[in-house]
Design a protein around this motif. Structure first.
Motif, PDB file in Angstrom:
ATOM      1  N   SER A  19      34.823  80.267  53.014  1.00 39.00           N
ATOM      2  CA  SER A  19      35.019  79.982  51.465  1.00 39.00           C
ATOM      3  C   SER A  19      33.667  80.229  50.664  1.00 39.00           C
ATOM      4  O   SER A  19      33.597  80.634  49.536  1.00 39.00           O
ATOM      5  N   GLY A  20      32.713  79.617  51.248  1.00 43.98           N
ATOM      6  CA  GLY A  20      31.449  79.762  50.621  1.00 43.98           C
ATOM      7  C   GLY A  20      30.641  81.032  50.671  1.00 43.98           C
ATOM      8  O   GLY A  20      29.535  81.115  50.093  1.00 43.98           O
ATOM      9  N   ASP A  21      31.120  81.964  51.495  1.00 40.81           N
ATOM     10  CA  ASP A  21      30.558  83.284  51.744  1.00 40.81           C
ATOM     11  C   ASP A  21      30.549  84.092  50.274  1.00 40.81           C
ATOM     12  O   ASP A  21      31.413  83.997  49.545  1.00 40.81           O
ATOM     13  N   PRO A  22      29.232  84.969  50.064  1.00 38.57           N
ATOM     14  CA  PRO A  22      29.385  86.053  48.935  1.00 38.57           C
ATOM     15  C   PRO A  22      30.574  86.719  48.823  1.00 38.57           C
ATOM     16  O   PRO A  22      31.044  87.147  49.925  1.00 38.57           O
ATOM     17  N   CYS A  23      31.246  86.946  47.594  1.00 37.73           N
ATOM     18  CA  CYS A  23      32.449  87.567  47.567  1.00 37.73           C
ATOM     19  C   CYS A  23      31.954  88.899  46.408  1.00 37.73           C
ATOM     20  O   CYS A  23      32.337  90.177  46.748  1.00 37.73           O
ATOM     21  N   ASN A  24      31.488  88.459  45.116  1.00 35.55           N
ATOM     22  CA  ASN A  24      31.022  89.223  44.141  1.00 35.55           C
ATOM     23  C   ASN A  24      29.894  89.085  43.471  1.00 35.55           C
ATOM     24  O   ASN A  24      29.329  87.838  43.695  1.00 35.55           O
ATOM     25  N   LEU A  25      29.430  89.933  42.928  1.00 37.72           N
ATOM     26  CA  LEU A  25      28.336  89.771  41.954  1.00 37.72           C
ATOM     27  C   LEU A  25      28.655  90.422  40.571  1.00 37.72           C
ATOM     28  O   LEU A  25      29.061  91.206  40.406  1.00 37.72           O
ATOM     29  N   PHE A  26      27.955  89.476  39.593  1.00 30.17           N
ATOM     30  CA  PHE A  26      28.327  89.870  38.142  1.00 30.17           C
ATOM     31  C   PHE A  26      27.144  89.829  37.407  1.00 30.17           C
ATOM     32  O   PHE A  26      26.281  88.855  37.466  1.00 30.17           O
ATOM     33  N   PHE A  27      26.911  90.877  36.675  1.00 31.35           N
ATOM     34  CA  PHE A  27      25.893  90.744  35.655  1.00 31.35           C
ATOM     35  C   PHE A  27      26.148  89.869  34.279  1.00 31.35           C
ATOM     36  O   PHE A  27      27.345  90.419  33.976  1.00 31.35           O
ATOM     37  N   THR A  28      25.114  88.969  33.811  1.00 31.17           N
ATOM     38  CA  THR A  28      25.585  88.232  32.521  1.00 31.17           C
ATOM     39  C   THR A  28      25.401  89.328  31.482  1.00 31.17           C
ATOM     40  O   THR A  28      24.990  90.372  31.605  1.00 31.17           O
ATOM     41  N   SER A  29      25.825  88.892  30.332  1.00 36.69           N
ATOM     42  CA  SER A  29      25.932  89.778  29.190  1.00 36.69           C
ATOM     43  C   SER A  29      24.579  90.034  28.550  1.00 36.69           C
ATOM     44  O   SER A  29      24.366  90.927  27.811  1.00 36.69           O
ATOM     45  N   GLY A  30      23.525  89.085  29.028  1.00 34.12           N
ATOM     46  CA  GLY A  30      22.280  89.368  28.236  1.00 34.12           C
ATOM     47  C   GLY A  30      21.920  89.226  26.885  1.00 34.12           C
ATOM     48  O   GLY A  30      21.048  89.850  26.149  1.00 34.12           O
ATOM     49  N   THR A  31      22.538  87.933  26.528  1.00 36.61           N
ATOM     50  CA  THR A  31      22.307  87.547  24.941  1.00 36.61           C
ATOM     51  C   THR A  31      21.097  87.141  24.620  1.00 36.61           C
ATOM     52  O   THR A  31      20.440  87.020  23.578  1.00 36.61           O
ATOM     53  N   THR A  32      20.512  86.442  25.743  1.00 34.61           N
ATOM     54  CA  THR A  32      19.153  85.693  25.522  1.00 34.61           C
ATOM     55  C   THR A  32      17.942  86.185  26.334  1.00 34.61           C
ATOM     56  O   THR A  32      16.842  85.710  26.274  1.00 34.61           O
ATOM     57  N   GLY A  33      18.167  87.339  26.980  1.00 34.35           N
ATOM     58  CA  GLY A  33      17.194  88.151  27.631  1.00 34.35           C
ATOM     59  C   GLY A  33      17.833  89.358  28.457  1.00 34.35           C
ATOM     60  O   GLY A  33      19.013  89.606  28.352  1.00 34.35           O
ATOM     61  N   LEU A  34      17.167  89.789  29.489  1.00 32.94           N
ATOM     62  CA  LEU A  34      17.678  90.846  30.529  1.00 32.94           C
ATOM     63  C   LEU A  34      18.978  90.103  31.076  1.00 32.94           C
ATOM     64  O   LEU A  34      18.982  88.935  31.579  1.00 32.94           O
TER      65      LEU A  34
END
Length: 562
Positions: free
Chosen positions: A263-278
């Motif tokens: 259950s705790g294994d990595p499944c996906n990676l998502f980029f944040t929207s970058g409103t306060t930086g990269l």
């Protein structure tokens, strides 16, 4: 494809195992197909489901019970040791005689072409893609693949396939530029990229010109064409590129094994929207993605509940509640109210209107249940603050960690440590919680303006601005001031009927004064914008959020508004 056959044809030990658990009650299978079905539904070993999921949790035909999802999300049941959405949920539905042939996905293309895929069809297609990813592309579990596809059926089949074989997908919008793509390839240390024909040129530019560093890591570059296209779906394939298997691809056999994900294994990676930086890369595990989305669909604000509460107020004759776009929170609840006869005159007095709105909001708050998630208000060090004291809104992780919360920022311990303090997740939102447990949002922590000692959140100012008929859109930031330290500055996009005002200095000055006076009447006077600048547009992320960091940098002379 698995064929469903009459009851009398169920044979052998594996057939008996399936029958004992009600698997395909009136359409069982026999022999090798029975083993195949048991593996698909119950895992790589026939007895796996019995040991991993007790009968009260695992439905013989539809996998994990929906009510058990709710218990896990509410922390009334333990999180399972192993969980794989593609196997434990989707495959179970696909193999059920009651749901397997029902629609899992209905896709309508821009030209109106409709594609319908049953659970069984989508499962078989995704299993072919899983074999392609594993054997043809050489992707290993935990390899990272950036996916830049429009809303086509391939996206959903690909997502299931990746979960099945343990590959980590990193989605990206088709609006990404070649520079955006290059940065994401580098940050993610990607092993592959999958794109459509429309984004191919930008991806190639990112690979060949903008980002030579990650090229050596790439195991495969893949192009996908929509199976729902009415024209020839065959893409133009550059040398060295592979083509994602389509819905009608007959050359591949489905991959039946599943990555034994915990259950705790990595499944996906998502980029944040970058409103306060990269943009930062967030890691989501299997249970957060698979079960967290169940909660997303189940726990939502129902308009009926809010409308019923509104009608209990003596000033409300009729009401309608909708979701309204919000630059900070995505959506907020907006109510349209028809006042009762005795309150009609209030609408003509701005001060009385503001007071009545506040009274109605307080009433709704008292008759609707507060959100029962473990939220707290803390200071910047993670220390809890008492009710009604402003601080950082946080989730209390000491007893139970929310299922849907991301695990960490990918290879960015510094950023992770900033949001995880003393067993609290700091959301980055400033606000307070009253004695009844209701949370009140003030602003993003990075957006707070401190002027002459007053802490001013831009949200209230922006909300007041938007009530003025000349304002179509606005963003409020801090502007340096030698006396007050900072003052409130508003960047305003004028509505169409006021667009010409910006070209006349005299009319501009008069409108600015009128807007400032309006804000003083709607909210506390010290919050009004002492500076107002009219702009044609506001800088935004690809997802449509306002980049206040660009506006703040503009104010201190670091960059122009783009």
């Amino acid at each position: 494809m698995i064929r469903r056959q009459p009851w009398g044809q169920l044979r052998g030990q594996f057939g008996r195992f399936a029958a004992e658990r009600g698997f395909l009650d009136d359409a069982p299978i026999h022999g090798q197909l029975a083993r195949f079905a048991c593996k698909r539904t119950f895992g790589n070993g026939a007895g796996e489901a019995c040991s991993a999921w007790p009968p009260e949790v695992w439905h013989s035909k539809t996998g994990l019970r929906n009510d058990h999802f709710g218990k896990i999300l509410n922390h009334e049941a333990p999180i399972p040791l192993h969980f794989n959405f593609a196997k434990d949920v989707f495959a179970a539905h696909a193999m059920d005689i009651a749901t397997g042939d029902s629609d899992a996905l209905v896709h309508v293309a821009k030209d109106g072409t409709e594609t319908r895929l049953s659970f069984h069809d989508l499962l078989e297609w995704s299993q072919k893609i899983a074999r392609f990813l594993k054997e043809d592309c050489g992707f290993q579990p935990m390899n990272r693949v950036i996916v830049i596809l429009p809303r086509i059926p391939e996206w959903w089949a690909l997502n299931l396939a990746a979960i099945q074989c343990g590959v980590l997908l990193i989605p990206g919008t088709v609006q990404l530029t070649s520079s955006d793509i290059a940065k994401r390839l580098l940050t993610a240390e990607a092993h592959g990229v999958i794109c459509s024909q429309e984004t191919l040129a930008r991806v190639q530019e990112a690979l060949e010109k903008r980002s030579p560093a990650p090229v050596h890591r790439l195991r495969a570059t893949i192009i996908a064409a929509s199976s729902s296209a009415t024209t020839d779906p065959t893409p133009l394939v550059p040398p060295g590129w592979k083509v994602l298997p389509g819905l009608q691809d007959k050359d591949l056999d489905p991959l039946t094994g599943y990555f034994p994900s915990r259950s705790g294994d990595p499944c996906n990676l998502f980029f944040t929207s970058g409103t306060t930086g990269l943009p930062k890369l967030t890691l989501v595990n299997h249970v957060s993605y698979g079960m967290g989305h169940w909660g997303t669909g189940r726990y939502r604000i129902g308009p009926f509940e809010v409308e019923s509460a509104l009608l209990e107020h003596e000033a409300v004759a009729e009401s309608a509640v909708v979701a309204s776009p919000d630059p900070i929170r995505g959506e907020i609840v907006k109510a349209f109210v028809v006042l009762s006869e005795s309150y009609l005159d209030v609408a003509h007095d701005p001060k009385q209107t503001a007071e009545l709105i506040k009274d109605i909001q307080t009433h709704v708050k008292t008759v609707t249940a507060p959100y029962k998630y473990p939220r707290k208000v803390v200071d910047e060090f993670g220390n809890r603050l008492p009710p009604n004291q402003e601080g950082i809104l946080a989730l209390d992780l000491r007893k139970n960690r929310p299922i849907g919360l991301f695990t960490k920022y990918w290879k960015n311990d510094e950023a992770t440590e900033k949001v995880l303090k003393k067993d609290h997740y700091l959301t980055g939102d400033r606000g307070y919680i009253d004695e009844d447990g209701f949370a009140f949002f003030i602003s993003r922590a990075d957006d707070v303006i401190i002027s002459s000692g007053y802490r001013i959140g831009p949200f209230e100012v922006e909300s007041a601005l938007l009530e003025h008929e000349a304002v179509a859109e606005s963003a409020v930031v801090a502007s340096p001031d030698p006396i007050r330290g900072e003052i409130v500055k508003a960047f305003v996009v004028l509505s169409e009927s006021y667009a010409d005002v910006a070209h006349d200095p005299k009319q501009t000055a008069e409108l600015i004064k009128d807007i400032q006076t309006h804000v003083k009447t709607v909210t506390a006077p010290y919050k009004y914008p002492r500076k107002v600048e009219f702009v044609s547009s506001l800088p935004k992320t690809i997802s449509g959020k306002i980049r206040r960091i660009d506006l703040r940098d503009h104010e201190v002379g670091k960059r122009p508004i783009s």
